[in-house]
Write a protein that holds these residues in place. Structure first.
Motif, PDB file in Angstrom:
ATOM      1  N   ALA A   1       1.100  -1.322   0.216  1.00  0.00           N
ATOM      2  CA  ALA A   1      -0.363   0.159   0.022  1.00  0.00           C
ATOM      3  C   ALA A   1       0.905   1.210  -0.002  1.00  0.00           C
ATOM      4  N   GLY A   2       0.038   1.824  -0.987  1.00  0.00           N
ATOM      5  CA  GLY A   2       1.222   4.047  -0.694  1.00  0.00           C
ATOM      6  C   GLY A   2       0.713   3.990   0.662  1.00  0.00           C
ATOM      7  N   GLY A   3       1.703   4.940   0.727  1.00  0.00           N
ATOM      8  CA  GLY A   3       1.855   6.038   2.419  1.00  0.00           C
ATOM      9  C   GLY A   3       1.117   6.916   2.537  1.00  0.00           C
ATOM     10  N   ARG A   4       0.338   7.170   3.484  1.00  0.00           N
ATOM     11  CA  ARG A   4       0.129   8.476   3.658  1.00  0.00           C
ATOM     12  C   ARG A   4       1.078   9.824   4.062  1.00  0.00           C
ATOM     13  N   PRO A   5       0.892  10.699   3.285  1.00  0.00           N
ATOM     14  CA  PRO A   5       1.456  11.813   2.816  1.00  0.00           C
ATOM     15  C   PRO A   5       2.271  12.437   4.060  1.00  0.00           C
ATOM     16  N   GLY A   6       3.244  12.828   3.607  1.00  0.00           N
ATOM     17  CA  GLY A   6       3.924  13.654   4.831  1.00  0.00           C
ATOM     18  C   GLY A   6       3.682  15.096   5.361  1.00  0.00           C
ATOM     19  N   ARG A   7       4.336  15.779   6.050  1.00  0.00           N
ATOM     20  CA  ARG A   7       3.866  17.616   6.170  1.00  0.00           C
ATOM     21  C   ARG A   7       4.630  18.311   5.336  1.00  0.00           C
ATOM     22  N   HIS A   8       4.454  19.334   5.184  1.00  0.00           N
ATOM     23  CA  HIS A   8       5.281  20.478   4.616  1.00  0.00           C
ATOM     24  C   HIS A   8       6.155  20.451   6.325  1.00  0.00           C
ATOM     25  N   GLY A   9       8.185  20.733   5.708  1.00  0.00           N
ATOM     26  CA  GLY A   9       8.257  21.326   6.647  1.00  0.00           C
ATOM     27  C   GLY A   9       8.200  23.079   6.930  1.00  0.00           C
TER      28      GLY A   9
END
Length: 169
Positions: free
Chosen positions: A41-49
């Motif tokens: 499965a594809g991963g969850r989105p990260g977050r911007h720094g």
């Protein structure tokens, strides 16, 4: 992104295909490949720094000094009425003070573009090879319930239970 599924190859001898029922995962599941070859499965989105700190201002210019020269010419009339011209060099010192440092930069901006889930990995494949006694592949299937009966032979005749009734087990 998710990892790719692999290749699962199961081999069995001709005549022993029924043993494939004991191997879990060799059937196609509803709506897709079996779990043993499904891509990750594809991963969850990260977050911007956060944006970066402001940069320091640039250094001021250096001071410097120089001496300018010019030529000065004077024309006068002396007591006897003759014109007298005198020329002399004039040296003038000049100073330019150092410039002050530049302003600090602005803080970096925090990105606002939307982030997305990673893509699912590609599914792998599974393969069942049926071998003859010499080890040669005589049939290949994608799942255990795709086996095909190519022929049969009634082996009950002449045995101790030769009543013509086919009994499994």
């Amino acid at each position: 992104d998710g990892g790719r599924g692999g290749l699962v190859r199961v081999t069995c001898l001709r005549g022993e295909e029924h043993l494939l029922m004991a191997v879990p995962g060799l059937e196609l599941e509803m709506g897709g490949p079996s779990s043993i070859v499904r891509g990750g499965a594809g991963g969850r989105p990260g977050r911007h720094g956060s944006g970066g700190r402001p940069g320091a201002g640039g250094p001021g210019g250096k001071s410097f000094s120089w001496i300018g020269t010019c030529q000065e010419t004077c024309t006068t009339t002396d007591a006897s009425g003759q014109i007298v011209t005198t020329t002399r060099k004039v040296y003038t010192p000049h100073d330019n003070l150092a410039g002050s440092e530049g302003r600090k930069g602005k803080p970096g901006q925090t990105p606002t573009q939307p982030l997305h889930d990673g893509a699912a990995g590609a599914h792998g494949t599974q393969q069942i090879d049926v071998l003859d006694a010499a080890g040669n592949v005589v049939a290949t299937y994608s799942r255990r319930y795709a086996l095909q009966l190519l022929g049969f032979e009634l082996a009950e005749e002449g045995g101790p239970d030769g009543d013509g009734v086919i009994e499994f087990g």
